[in-house]
Structures are given as structure tokens and as C-alpha cells.
Scaffold this motif. Structure first.
Motif, PDB file in Angstrom:
ATOM      1  N   ASP A   1       8.700  -1.814  -0.961  1.00 16.79           N
ATOM      2  CA  ASP A   1       7.391  -1.096  -0.309  1.00 16.79           C
ATOM      3  C   ASP A   1       6.260  -1.911  -0.240  1.00 16.79           C
ATOM      4  O   ASP A   1       5.824  -2.908  -1.196  1.00 16.79           O
TER       5      ASP A   1
ATOM      6  N   ASP B   1      10.615   1.859   1.192  1.00 13.76           N
ATOM      7  CA  ASP B   1      10.127   2.510   2.427  1.00 13.76           C
ATOM      8  C   ASP B   1      10.606   1.956   3.758  1.00 13.76           C
ATOM      9  O   ASP B   1      11.287   1.062   3.710  1.00 13.76           O
TER      10      ASP B   1
ATOM     11  N   THR C   1       7.799  10.477   5.019  1.00 15.48           N
ATOM     12  CA  THR C   1       6.688  11.213   4.842  1.00 15.48           C
ATOM     13  C   THR C   1       6.919  12.639   5.422  1.00 15.48           C
ATOM     14  O   THR C   1       6.459  13.513   4.757  1.00 15.48           O
TER      15      THR C   1
ATOM     16  N   LYS D   1       7.791  11.667   0.850  1.00 15.63           N
ATOM     17  CA  LYS D   1       6.487  11.534   0.211  1.00 15.63           C
ATOM     18  C   LYS D   1       5.390  12.608   0.623  1.00 15.63           C
ATOM     19  O   LYS D   1       5.464  13.123   1.571  1.00 15.63           O
TER      20      LYS D   1
END
Lengths: 122, 676, 167
Positions: free
Chosen positions: A9, A53, A84, A105
Motif C-alpha cells: 500500500d 491496495d 473502499t 475499507k
């Protein structure tokens, strides 16, 4: 033997928080700052789980997952990606690239740990 | 840079979350049925709870958890969002902030009170119809008694290669209840064709559990799109087997991914908002950003400043050189430095919106405290100013907004009697003119009572009874220390008005403050702040042997004065310019220059927004980029200059403070007339 | 010379009556300042006059990219101005104004040396009979038959700029 996890990430705070959660649960954690860095580290060692990520500079998560799946020493390694929103299209692309599962997330540390435990269960 | 403390990182994130929460709640107050806002606030609560727990802020996590649970009722449609709820959550949010700052404080009573208020606000209200667009119907009720399910699933061949272990599914199902597992080997190829990394097995599981179908489907969450899955309830249900979500494909070949979740499958995990929901612009405003400590920006500014100086020296050398290569490089450098300069200027500038947003909460609280209805509006929020200047304006503006609410706006009856709308209006506006930004606070209240100002001023000894004074000057007395128009000290404004404090704060930014007011109609306080960028564009001039820089945004035009005009204007203070009279100041005189004047004097007409003045100099040299160096304390008393700069040859030029120069010139002129 | 030439002495050993000081000359008189506040000694630099400033700090100079004030103790003391010579130097000191550390240049006719001065026997300036304003002097020290003057820079810089008392 302690399971070894690769986290990829570009956000330092995310790397830091996942490290804290995972080492707290007894795992060994290696960090990478983008897809390229992640691949380099993966060529050197086989990991038990990869958490990445998708949106990163130098090489994004999708590319990295594709390349990762070509590495002979990483066959069958579960790859989890962080997303997300419930973006179905993105999840589809990540799965097509070879990802195993995802975590939404913002997540709580125990959510992450449970997920890792789940994919590690043999 | 040393390793950052994780707790600091959490604190920064917590501050952002609390800010989001507050803005979301304030928006919600105006749009009580906006579900996206409810979701956003809930998400912030949820995240704060999680991160708080992660970093050891247990009290915060526990308190936030209770708030989250209460607010969840609203999110689920079991309670309505009401103004009381918003107030309750806002106050709870303040407490959360206190817990972030001081995690160990003891606030048990307060917390109990806050949570009771919250509970009261979310209970007993009629449930909202669950109309959120992306929510599917709520998952079917969990069967109270155990059901037996027949679960059949098969996965693509590359499942193992992609890191999924099907045995883990079996383990999870086993954890839900009694299981009987049968493997289906029908797809196994002969040994010589067997690929050890491929999956050929499928399974049938008979599971008796009191968990819901949704829970069973959850086990297969990650592979849902690629597998075939059937879940049939056995025994009691006469229902035909309901197939799971749209199946896929062949075992080999590329995966065709089904992206439509079936209608009776509940939305997984996070809130089921469509990914590109644009209903709330604030949610979309989250752009990629990087946090940089302000000192690093300052360092960067200094480096760029030095670079600009060196580049202009290079330019001087190149200008007199016959080396074409050198000249090309110098031009290129100039272009790059200019672009770099623009980038730097922009870095430190933030829109005033970041400042104005803070007052929404203030006005919300003021309404409660004064019992008056107040509407806050803003204008020009996109006007940009230097970040540190904005920070220093925050407190003065709090004073001004409070004053407007407390003293300016009349109570409802008085407003009705005056034919004004019930809600008092306070307007914050910002605009940029020339080298300044003007920030105003306007209210439509009762205006300033001149007679009371007069009385107070006389009582404070600021003016002798009987002396006449211009209206503007009378109003300016309000900014003198020791003055107060309030007959009693109110709780809101602390010691009274505090206008002298506001004035000092503005002056420390080299700004000025104005007040206009119409009795019965309202008042406006205007703050004029010069744009304090470390690098500005200037006009370089020479007066005698000294060089001076005039900020270019203030320059209107440059004129050469013929010798006759020069002679004619001696002893006078005005020059005729295209049918208007322009007052002027001879800088040679102001600076007591002793050298011989240049035969043709030049006039630079500058403007301070409202006033024009001509500055007469010996020579206009040209446009010059400058890095502002501030003057030391020893030269604080010299108001004609706002700073200094270093020219290409290493010499120093002083930067003219146009507004102050004009006042100085006017003083001097008054003295001359007094003598004459 | 870049740093104040403070010799590292053990704190216990140093007699409090001795300090490291830079001595210099203005108008034939010898002055001294604590070496600890001296940052640098420079050859003369081009000066830029600041119109409207107090006479004893009437200019600024470019010191390594910083614009710092240039002060003249001579003017504060009411001494007549003279032309500069090849010995003239600027002494840059660092002082605290309202909590802000500030660099100030001081014009001198000649810089002598950094030396340990014994403060034993230092005297406050007499109220009368002195050629210079006593309020600008911290103390006087005897050395080898002459006086060395410690100017009170804070007092000088705080003043409004009227020069000496009448002769």
C-alpha cells in the motif's frame, strides 16, 4: 511456523495500521510501497498471504496481481485486495486478475485478522 | 524524518473524521431525510470507533460505539432524523473530540447525560420507510428453529491457483452446525492428464443450522461470482429450490463474471450506496491529497526564493554575454522559475471556504444560546488566501460573528415589528481586489446606535463632549480599547465587544478594518488583508540613489511628467490626468533625498482599491520579481515599507507599503498646509 | 571568522568575573561586547538607507541573503561621523527582541581581538562627567590604563533616536 504476510500500500498510515493488527495476531509482516516493490519482494520469498491496495503509483494493484500470479514461487497464495466501496466492477476486474478476496475499507483490525485467518485455514 | 508516532497519525485521522461528522450533521439538519448524509455520519462514527480501538483509545471507542448503535437505528430506518437528534449527536461529537485530546479524563456523568439524550432522540419515533435506492429489501428474518439445507457448489478449475482453498468453505459450514459432506469426483480426469494445481472437485453439503441463508451465502462471498451454488431448504419448506445468484460458466476458460447481485441477496458489508453516488458534493470532494507539515512548505518557499534570486543574477550575466548557449539556458531558467513560482504560490493558498465552514457550527450553537433564528450565508468561499493568514483570521471572525448574533440581530418580535424576516441573516463574504482580500461580516440587524456610541465614547474619555466628529471616525472609536456598546456584558462575547482585540489581530497581518452601518438596516465589518506571498511581482523604481519596489497589483499606470507640468505642480498636491485630478506624493521629498533629481520625473499611479495616488520617482526601471524579506524589529516603526528584497546585483531594495505611504503623504501635506 | 570564540572551559573552573569579549574601536574609544552574541565580522558592505528610520539604525545590508539592520553606536553616543577606512568592519551580533532572535550589524572603525576580560573592578558609568549618554552604557572596565566600554545595546535600540545629552 508463523505465517508470513506481504502488505502492499502506498499509504503509510494504512501499512502501519495493518502491520499493527497483523503482528498483534502473531503474523510476520513484510511491507511494500507499491506494485513494483511488492513484486520484487515476492520474487525473493513465498508469502502465505498478500494484502494489497489497488490504487498505487509505479504499478497499480491490478497489474501487480496479474504479474504475481505468473510467479512460480507464489502459486496458490491467497491475495486480498482493499477496496473502499462495494464496487462490483472493480472487484470483478481484480478477481479476473487473480485476486482471491477483498476487504472493504475502513475496516476494523479484528475484521482483517479474521479474514486472514479464514484464507489461511487449511 | 523520524518515524511518526502512530498515535499522532490516528489523531490526525480522528480530527478529519470528526470534521466530516460535524459537516455532515450540519447538512443533515437542513436535509433531514437525506439518507446519504445519514450513511456518511454513520460511517464516520464506525471508522472512528474502529481506529480508536486499534490505537488504544478505549473510552473513545466505547462511547462512540454507543453513539453508533443509537445512530444505526436512524440508518436502518427505525428512527427519524430530527433536529434534536442532530443536536444530541453534535454534542456527543464534541465529547468524542475531548476524548481524543485527553483519553484519560473522567467524564462518566457527562457521557451518561449525552447518551441519554441520544437514546431519547432515537426511540419512540415512527419508523422511516426504508426507501434508500440501493438497499435491497432487508434480509429475510432468520428462521428461529434450525433448518436443514442442501448446499451444492462447484468452483472453477483455477480456484486453487488464485489462492482460494475450498476446504475452508467446508470448515466454515461445519462451524455453523451439523454437516454431512460428500465430494463429487465426477470431473476428475485420468491421472496422466491431472494438473496438480487445478480443482476438479465439487461438493454437496447437508447442513442443519439455525443461521440464515444469507449467512450461508456469505461463506462463499469471494467466489460468488465464479461458482455454481444451490442452497435448498429441506423438510418443511414446500418451496422449490431457489437457485443462488446467477451461475457461471465452464470450468475452464476465462471467467465470465456476473456482476448483478440477485435481488434477494443482501448487500454485503459496507453501506449499499452505488459507488458513484454524487448526491452529496461534499462526499465527492475527497480528492487525493498529501499531508505536508507547514514548516516543510516554508522551507520549500525559502529555497524557491533563493532560486529566484540566483536565477535573476544568471539573467543579468546572460544579458551582457555573447554566449548564445548561456542566453538560451538563462531564458529557460527564467521560464521554469516563473512556473515554479506559480506552483509555490498556489501550494500555500487555501480557499476561504475552509475558514467559513467553521462558523456553521458556531451559528448553530448561537441560535440555541440566543434563542434567535439565524441564517448564515456565505459568498466568495473559493477566494484563496495564504494558509497561515487564514488561521490567524479564525478567532477575530468568531468575535465578529458572535457580535452580529448577540448585539446586531434583534429578537424575533422586534424583527417582526420592523417588517424583517423572522430569521436574522449573517453573511460572510470574501473577495479579492488588487493585492488584498476583503472579508466581510454583514448582518441585517438593528445597526449601530450612534447616540449610544457617542455616550460610551465620552464616558470612556475617547472624545470630548460637544466636539463634532465624522460618522466614520465615530464608528472607528468602537475599536479603541476600553470601549463597549453593550450595556451589559453578555456571556457570549465574554468581556464585551473585544473589537480592539480584533483590530490588533488584523493589524498584525498588516491589514485594516472598516465598519459601516445603517440604523435599522444592519452593519458590515470589513477586514482588508494584503496578500502576503513571499514572492510577488513588483515594479522597480529609483528615487535618488535608492531602489524601491512597488507591488505590481497596486500599480495602475506609469506616466512621464513633462518639465512644465513638474514646475506647475510645485506647491500643489494634485496633478491633472485625463480630466481627473490625481493626488500625488513626491517620494524624493518624502524620503528626504539629497541628490539631484532626474530631469524628467515619472509618476506611478497606484491604487489601494478605493483611492488612487501618484508616486513621483526619478526613474522607472521595470518589472521585477521579488522575494519579500521582512524588516527587523528595529525598523518596525518605519511604516512606509512593508519589507525588503535583494536585487540581482546583491543590493537591497525596499518594498513600498502603498496604503501606509498614502497616509504618510497625507499627513505631510497637512503639515505643509498648516505652515503655509 | 564564523563562530564566537568561546573557549570551552569547565563551568566550575571559570571565575564568574571573567568573560570572553570582542573589543573594537569607534571614534578612538575602545568598546567591547560579549563574544557569545557575536556571529560574524565582515568587511564593509553596500548599505541601503531606510528613509524614516531612527538615525542610529538608518540602513540595512544584505548579509548572506538576509536583509539585516545596520546600526551605528557612534550615532547613538553622539560622536561626530567620520569617513570609513580600510580598517572599518561590520560586527554582526544576534540579539533577542520580543522573543525573536534578530541579527544586527554594527559599524566599527577597527576590530581588535577576542579576549578574556576580567570583570573585577568594573564600574557603572558615572552619572555626570561622561562624554556619552550613561543610559546607553552598561559598565566600564579598566585595562592597561584605559577604559573599555560595554555598550547597552538593548537600551540603545529601544530609544527613540534623540542623540546625546548636551556636552
Amino acid at each position: 511456523m508463523t505465517a508470513s504476510i506481504l502488505t502492499v500500500d502506498d499509504s503509510m498510515s494504512v501499512r502501519m495500521t495493518t502491520r499493527i493488527a497483523l503482528t498483534g495476531a502473531g503474523y510476520k509482516v513484510t511491507e511494500a510501497v507499491d506494485g513494483l516493490d511488492g513484486l520484487n519482494k515476492a520474487r525473493a520469498t513465498r508469502f502465505d498471504v498478500v494484502i494489497t491496495d489497488l490504487n498505487m503509483p509505479n504499478m497499480d494493484g491490478l497489474r501487480m496481481i496479474e504479474e504475481f500470479r505468473r510467479l512460480p514461487n507464489q502459486i496458490g497464495v491467497p491475495i486480498l485486495f482493499l477496496t473502499t466501496e462495494s464496487d462490483a466492477a472493480l472487484k470483478g476486474r481484480a478477481k479476473a486478475a487473480g485476486a482471491t478476496g477483498w476487504l472493504v475499507k475502513p475496516f476494523e483490525p479484528d475484521q482483517l485478522v479474521r479474514l486472514v485467518q479464514k484464507v489461511l485455514a487449511k | 524524518m523520524s518515524n511518526p508516532d502512530p498515535v499522532d497519525i490516528f489523531r490526525i485521522e480522528a480530527a478529519e473524521l470528526l470534521e466530516q461528522m460535524e459537516q455532515g450533521l450540519l447538512d443533515l439538519e437542513h436535509r433531514l431525510d437525506d439518507r446519504t448524509l445519514v450513511d456518511a455520519v454513520f460511517r464516520a462514527l464506525h471508522t472512528l470507533k474502529g481506529s480508536g480501538a486499534m490505537f488504544g483509545f478505549d473510552r473513545l471507542a466505547a462511547f462512540t460505539h454507543h453513539c453508533e448503535t443509537a445512530f444505526d437505528r436512524v440508518r436502518k430506518g427505525l428512527a427519524e432524523a430530527t433536529p434534536e437528534l442532530v443536536s444530541a449527536v453534535l454534542d456527543a461529537r464534541d465529547h468524542m473530540r475531548a476524548l481524543v485530546e485527553d483519553p484519560s479524563g473522567d467524564h462518566a456523568d457527562e457521557e451518561r447525560y449525552l447518551l441519554e439524550r441520544l437514546q431519547a432522540a432515537v426511540s419512540g419515533a415512527a419508523p422511516l420507510p426504508v426507501a434508500s435506492p440501493a438497499d435491497g429489501p432487508v434480509a429475510a428474518a432468520v428462521p428461529a428453529s434450525p433448518t436443514t439445507w442442501c448446499i451444492r457448489f462447484s468452483l472453477p478449475e483455477n480456484t486453487l491457483v488464485n489462492g482460494t482453498n475450498p476446504l475452508s468453505f467446508l470448515d466454515e459450514l461445519r462451524a455453523m452446525g451439523e454437516c454431512r459432506v460428500v465430494a463429487d469426483r465426477s470431473a476428475l480426469p485420468p491421472l496422466e492428464k491431472l494438473d496438480p494445481t487445478a480443482l476438479y472437485l465439487a461438493w454437496e453439503v447437508t447442513l442443519t443450522t439455525d443461521r440464515s441463508r444469507a449467512d450461508i451465502e456469505d461463506v462463499f462471498l469471494f467466489v460468488m461470482d465464479d461458482m455454481t451454488l444451490t442452497i435448498e431448504a429441506q423438510a418443511d419448506s414446500a418451496s422449490t429450490p431457489e437457485p443462488g445468484p446467477s451461475a457461471t460458466i465452464s470450468a475452464d476458460g476465462p471467467l465470465a463474471i456476473a456482476t448483478e447481485p440477485s435481488p434477494d441477496r443482501p448487500a454485503p458489508e459496507a453501506t449499499a450506496r452505488p459507488a458513484n453516488d454524487t448526491a452529496d458534493p461534499r462526499l465527492r470532494r475527497k480528492v487525493e491529497s498529501v499531508r505536508v507539515p507547514a514548516e516543510r512548505l516554508d522551507e520549500l518557499m525559502d529555497r524557491v526564493g533563493e532560486l529566484v534570486i540566483v536565477q535573476s543574477r544568471l539573467q543579468q550575466i546572460a544579458a551582457t554575454s555573447s554566449d548564445m548557449g548561456l542566453r538560451t539556458v538563462s531564458e529557460e531558467m527564467e521560464r521554469l522559475c516563473s512556473e515554479l513560482r506559480v506552483t509555490m504560490m498556489v501550494l500555500r493558498m487555501v480557499p476561504v471556504a475552509t475558514l467559513f465552514d467553521r462558523y456553521r457550527r458556531l451559528v448553530h450553537d448561537l441560535q440555541r444560546d440566543t434563542g434567535k433564528k439565524i441564517e448564515l450565508s456565505t459568498d466568495g468561499e473559493s477566494t484563496e488566501m495564504d494558509k497561515t493568514v487564514i488561521e490567524r483570521l479564525a478567532d477575530p471572525l468568531v468575535h465578529l460573528v458572535r457580535n452580529a448574533a448577540d448585539h446586531g440581530l434583534e429578537p424575533a418580535e422586534a424583527r417582526a415589528a420592523a417588517g424583517k424576516p423572522e430569521a436574522g441573516s449573517i453573511r460572510l463574504s470574501a473577495r479579492q481586489t488588487g493585492g488584498e482580500v476583503i472579508i466581510s461580516v454583514t448582518d441585517d440587524g438593528r445597526g449601530i446606535d450612534r447616540a449610544r456610541v457617542r455616550t460610551k465614547a465620552e464616558a470612556a474619555g475617547l472624545i470630548q463632549p460637544g466636539t463634532t466628529i465624522a460618522d466614520q471616525d465615530l464608528l472607528q472609536l468602537i475599536f479603541q480599547p476600553g470601549f463597549s456598546t453593550a450595556s451589559s456584558v453578555t456571556n457570549l462575547s465574554g468581556r464585551g465587544v473585544g473589537m480592539d482585540v480584533v483590530k490588533k489581530a488584523i493589524e498584525s497581518l498588516h491589514g485594516s478594518i472598516d465598519l459601516t452601518s445603517r440604523p435599522g438596516e444592519g452593519s458590515t465589518v470589513s477586514l482588508r488583508i494584503p496578500l502576503t506571498l513571499a514572492i510577488i511581482d513588483g515594479l522597480l523604481v529609483r528615487v535618488g540613489e535608492g531602489h524601491y519596489v512597488i507591488p505590481l497589483p497596486a500599480v495602475e499606470e506609469c506616466i512621464e511628467i513633462s518639465q512644465e507640468e513638474d514646475l506647475r505642480s510645485r506647491g500643489r498636491a494634485f496633478l491633472s490626468l485625463r480630466d481627473t485630478l490625481v493626488p500625488f506624493i513626491r517620494l524624493r521629498e518624502l524620503f528626504a533625498t539629497s541628490t539631484k533629481p532626474d530631469p524628467y520625473q515619472k509618476m506611478v499611479v497606484v491604487s489601494t482599491g478605493d483611492e488612487h495616488v501618484g508616486l513621483i520617482v526619478d526613474q522607472i526601471i521595470g518589472h521585477h520579481q521579488t522575494v519579500i524579506k521582512s524588516m527587523s524589529k528595529l525598523h518596525e516603526d518605519v511604516t512606509a515599507f512593508s519589507g525588503a528584497t535583494i536585487l540581482g546585483d546583491g543590493s537591497v531594495a525596499l518594498i513600498l507599503d502603498v496604503a501606509n505611504l498614502i497616509s504618510l503623504g497625507q499627513e505631510q501635506e497637512a503639515q505643509l498646509r498648516a505652515i503655509a | 571568522m564564523n563562530k564566537p570564540a568561546l573557549k570551552t572551559k569547565d563551568v566550575q573552573d571559570a571565575p564568574i568575573e571573567e568573560i570572553e569579549a570582542l573589543t573594537f574601536e569607534i571614534g578612538g574609544e575602545t568598546f567591547a561586547l560579549e563574544a557569545a552574541i557575536v556571529r560574524e565580522i565582515l568587511d564593509l558592505l553596500p548599505e541601503t538607507i531606510v528613509p524614516g528610520s531612527r538615525p542610529f539604525v538608518n540602513a540595512v545590508i544584505n548579509f548572506r541573503g538576509k536583509v539585516i539592520p545596520l546600526a551605528d553606536i557612534r550615532v547613538a553616543m553622539g560622536m561626530p561621523t567620520v569617513a570609513t577606512t580600510i580598517d572599518s568592519r561590520i560586527v554582526v551580533v544576534e540579539m533577542d527582541f520580543d522573543g525573536m532572535p534578530t541579527l544586527v550589524g554594527l559599524r566599527t572603525d577597527k576590530v581588535n581581538e577576542v579576549t578574556a576580560l576580567s570583570m573585577v573592578g568594573s564600574e557603572p558609568p558615572p552619572r555626570v562627567g561622561l562624554r556619552w549618554p550613561p543610559q546607553f552604557i552598561e559598565c566600564l572596565i579598566h585595562r592597561g590604563g584605559t577604559f573599555i566600554i560595554f555598550p547597552d545595546l538593548k537600551a540603545i535600540f529601544a530609544s527613540t533616536g534623540r542623540s546625546s545629552q548636551p556636552d
